[in-house]
Write an enzyme that holds these catalytic residues in place. Structure first.
Site, mmCIF file in Angstrom:
data_model
loop_
_atom_site.group_PDB
_atom_site.id
_atom_site.type_symbol
_atom_site.label_atom_id
_atom_site.label_comp_id
_atom_site.label_asym_id
_atom_site.label_seq_id
_atom_site.Cartn_x
_atom_site.Cartn_y
_atom_site.Cartn_z
ATOM 1 N N GLY A 109 -11.946 -5.180 2.119
ATOM 2 C CA GLY A 109 -10.569 -5.558 1.812
ATOM 3 C C GLY A 109 -10.490 -6.541 0.657
ATOM 4 C CG HIS A 127 1.305 33.216 -6.922
ATOM 5 N ND1 HIS A 127 0.811 32.758 -5.706
ATOM 6 C CD2 HIS A 127 0.655 34.388 -7.172
ATOM 7 C CE1 HIS A 127 -0.064 33.627 -5.241
ATOM 8 N NE2 HIS A 127 -0.193 34.611 -6.109
HETATM 9 P P1 NAD Z 1 -9.425 -1.396 2.655
HETATM 10 O O1 NAD Z 1 -8.491 -2.274 3.357
HETATM 11 O O2 NAD Z 1 -8.981 -0.098 2.107
HETATM 12 O O3 NAD Z 1 -10.655 -1.050 3.624
HETATM 13 C C1 NAD Z 1 -11.456 -2.041 4.190
HETATM 14 C C2 NAD Z 1 -12.176 -1.405 5.353
HETATM 15 O O4 NAD Z 1 -13.174 -2.303 5.810
HETATM 16 C C3 NAD Z 1 -11.253 -1.123 6.541
HETATM 17 O O5 NAD Z 1 -11.489 0.196 6.984
HETATM 18 C C4 NAD Z 1 -11.674 -2.166 7.572
HETATM 19 O O6 NAD Z 1 -11.501 -1.729 8.904
HETATM 20 C C5 NAD Z 1 -13.138 -2.349 7.229
HETATM 21 N N1 NAD Z 1 -13.708 -3.629 7.602
HETATM 22 C C6 NAD Z 1 -13.142 -4.864 7.520
HETATM 23 N N2 NAD Z 1 -14.010 -5.808 7.921
HETATM 24 C C7 NAD Z 1 -15.158 -5.162 8.257
HETATM 25 C C8 NAD Z 1 -16.416 -5.595 8.729
HETATM 26 N N3 NAD Z 1 -16.687 -6.877 8.922
HETATM 27 N N4 NAD Z 1 -17.368 -4.657 8.974
HETATM 28 C C9 NAD Z 1 -17.118 -3.322 8.780
HETATM 29 N N5 NAD Z 1 -15.922 -2.867 8.320
HETATM 30 C C10 NAD Z 1 -14.968 -3.773 8.048
HETATM 31 O O7 NAD Z 1 -10.098 -2.319 1.524
HETATM 32 P P2 NAD Z 1 -11.023 -1.967 0.286
HETATM 33 O O8 NAD Z 1 -11.668 -0.639 0.456
HETATM 34 O O9 NAD Z 1 -11.869 -3.175 0.077
HETATM 35 O O10 NAD Z 1 -9.977 -1.862 -0.893
HETATM 36 C C11 NAD Z 1 -9.103 -2.960 -1.156
HETATM 37 C C12 NAD Z 1 -7.775 -2.497 -1.657
HETATM 38 O O11 NAD Z 1 -7.898 -2.068 -3.004
HETATM 39 C C13 NAD Z 1 -7.218 -1.290 -0.923
HETATM 40 O O12 NAD Z 1 -6.550 -1.649 0.268
HETATM 41 C C14 NAD Z 1 -6.275 -0.730 -1.938
HETATM 42 O O13 NAD Z 1 -5.071 -1.443 -1.870
HETATM 43 C C15 NAD Z 1 -6.976 -1.032 -3.253
HETATM 44 N N6 NAD Z 1 -7.696 0.182 -3.722
HETATM 45 C C16 NAD Z 1 -6.969 1.297 -3.988
HETATM 46 C C17 NAD Z 1 -7.613 2.439 -4.408
HETATM 47 C C18 NAD Z 1 -6.804 3.659 -4.702
HETATM 48 O O14 NAD Z 1 -5.592 3.544 -4.826
HETATM 49 N N7 NAD Z 1 -7.410 4.838 -4.814
HETATM 50 C C19 NAD Z 1 -8.985 2.463 -4.570
HETATM 51 C C20 NAD Z 1 -9.696 1.300 -4.287
HETATM 52 C C21 NAD Z 1 -9.028 0.160 -3.869
#
Ligand code: NAD
Ligand code: FAD
Length: 462
Positions: free
Chosen positions: A272, A446
């Site tokens: 996150g 299509h």
């Molecule tokens: P995320 O919130 O998408 O995912 C974080 C994941 O880590 C969650 O599934 C959570 O349950 C898990 N998690 C949290 N703590 C944990 C732990 N201690 N051990 C194991 N799992 C744990 O966050 P992200 O992937 O870091 O991305 C950050 C933000 O960046 C995203 O929320 C998004 O807003 C943005 N982002 C967007 C895109 C896109 O639009 N395609 C791509 C990359 C990032």
């Protein structure tokens, strides 16, 4: 005005030159306001251009080409095993993709008369910013727009500092292709960058603490991706936490809850992102933060609790997406210029650029239900799509959620290649309150994957 000059007074000072900040600044300039952008990196683009959306999508494109070449073997076309040269790949990503876009943004700023100042800004009060760059400057402003974005959250309880433990910024540098990579977090970044490394040759182990990948996203959409990820990655551990990381020579030993310690060559932490609202001197202003997460509190016009200060983008909270930041930036600019603008969008599309891609907008089936809305739901399997057959991808699904009484389309979810492009039509439908019959009666070319939206709509009409 020359960059680095002492600026006495401007109409608008934008702090942060990412998508939120530069969109706000460009719109302010178009509206005739004298505008400066202050960015610690001394350039426009922010996390999105330099360490987020753009470099990750460049690498995901390379991964998609590799996967497609692998699939082509089924069709009797064998390109042989891919040979990956990291130097040209890094150079292409950095210079031809990121560098070119960065030069483009600098050119737009120049043409619109927006001044970019390099330095770290902090508020002295509600009308003054102090900037620490090559020189120390002060700027007095009529309005400020805070667009300082977000930064990776650290892994709670694990303090190890090592080059082998990477955040997304370090992973995008592509230091090497580690033989064994541990990805912590099964969200956007873990899945996108895990896909890149796995396709380039790493054995990827993914650890996610909740009971599914992409928590909160419709399971109907996640399932096809999960099946693919389970094949592509060496292991996926759900409901698992990493309780410790230890450097042992050129390896990282990871303690996974309930398992024997395992050794990895590198670790990607993607658990996150958090607001970059500290060290900004906000306490010297009337700006207030939310109780949870330290995000800047704003209203639908981007106004903070301080009448001179607006805020946009990741620093204002979820969803932390570049296109939301850009829209907010334009709204804040128009609002402070006295126009009746508001961030009143119904649908903010989201796209996970994996293989298959997942995209959605508006309400999911579960969200509509939790709001007490009676819905009609249609799921169109891509196995019945002519276009999906021609590209060898029957694993997609297009899901449409409509309000039962009115027939209004309230949400769409798509999983499959190109879902990120297809969601645009769905977003327009939700935003403009289109009816199921509007989509069904619209001629879709299509054979295209866009027909799956029309077919999903037709299914609902019976
Ligand atoms: P995320 O919130 O998408 O995912 C974080 C994941 O880590 C969650 O599934 C959570 O349950 C898990 N998690 C949290 N703590 C944990 C732990 N201690 N051990 C194991 N799992 C744990 O966050 P992200 O992937 O870091 O991305 C950050 C933000 O960046 C995203 O929320 C998004 O807003 C943005 N982002 C967007 C895109 C896109 O639009 N395609 C791509 C990359 C990032
Ligand atoms: P940022 O882009 O974070 O920009 C903030 C700027 O403020 C930075 O340039 C920083 O240097 C500057 N700054 C901070 N503090 C100060 C200060 N005190 N003084 C001066 N300058 C300061 N979103 C999508 O929509 N699609 C994607 O595909 C996507 N992929 C992503 C992939 C990755 C790996 C990551 C990490 C993120 C991704 N995102 C994606 C999210 C996207 O990058 C952010 O939502 C977006 O960049 C937010 O824009 P922003 O303007 O709010 O802030």
């Amino acid at each position: 005005m020359v960059m680095g000059d002492l600026v006495d007074e401007v109409d608008v000072a934008v702090v942060g030159g990412g998508p939120g900040g530069y969109s706000a600044a460009f719109r302010c300039a178009e509206l005739g306001l004298e505008t400066v952008v202050i960015d610690a990196d001394r350039r426009l683009g922010g996390a999105c251009l330099f360490e987020g959306c753009i470099p990750s999508k460049a690498l995901l494109h390379v991964a998609a080409v590799v996967s497609e070449a692998e699939r082509a073997k089924e069709w009797g076309v064998d390109f042989g095993e891919p040979r990956i040269s990291l130097d040209p790949l890094r150079k292409w990503k950095q210079e031809r993709v990121v560098g070119k876009l960065a030069r483009g943004l600098a050119g737009v700023a120049k043409s619109k008369g927006v001044t970019v100042i390099g330095g770290r800004a902090a508020f002295e009060d509600s009308s003054t910013l102090r900037i620490e760059g090559e020189t120390l400057q002060k700027i007095r402003f009529k309005h400020a727009i805070v667009a300082t974005g977000s930064e990776p959250s650290p892994l709670p309880g694990v303090a190890l500092r090592s080059d082998r433990v990477m955040d997304s910024t370090a992973a995008l540098e592509l230091p090497d292709i580690p033989e064994r990579l541990l990805v912590i977090g099964g969200g956007y970044i873990g899945l996108e960058l895990g896909t890149v490394y796995a396709t380039l040759g790493s054995r990827v182990t993914l650890v996610e603490m909740t009971d599914g990948l992409l928590p909160g996203v419709d399971r109907d959409l996640v399932q096809p991706l999960q099946r693919r990820i389970e094949k592509l990655f060496a292991a996926v551990h759900l409901r698992t936490k990493v309780t410790g990381l230890r450097e042992t020579g050129d390896r990282i030993e990871a303690a996974l809850e309930g398992q024997e310690p395992q050794a990895f060559d590198r670790v990607l932490v993607a658990v996150g992102r958090r607001a970059r609202s500290g060290s900004l001197g906000l306490e010297a202003t009337g700006v207030r933060l939310t109780d949870r997460g330290g995000f800047i509190r704003i209203d639908e016009r981007g106004r903070t609790d301080d009448p001179h200060v607006y805020a946009v983008g990741d620093v204002t909270g979820e969803p932390m997406l570049a296109h939301r930041a850009m829209r907010q930036g334009k709204v804040a600019a128009e609002a402070l210029a006295g126009q009746p603008a508001a961030f009143d969008n119904v649908a903010i599309p989201a796209v996970v650029f994996t293989d298959p891609e997942i995209a959605w907008c508006g309400l999911s089936e579960a969200q509509a239900k939790s709001q007490g809305m009676e819905t009609k739901v249609s799921k169109f399997q891509w196995a019945a799509s002519g276009r999906a057959a021609t590209i060898g991808r029957a694993d997609g699904l297009t899901k449409l959620v409509a309000e039962a009484a009115s027939g209004r389309v309230v949400g769409v979810g798509i999983v499959g290649p190109g879902a990120g492009e297809l969601i645009a039509e769905a977003t327009l439908a939700v935003e403009t309150a289109a009816l199921v019959e509007d989509i069904a009666a619209t001629i879709h070319a299509h054979p295209t994957l866009s027909e799956t939206l029309m077919e999903a709509a037709e299914n609902l009409l019976g």
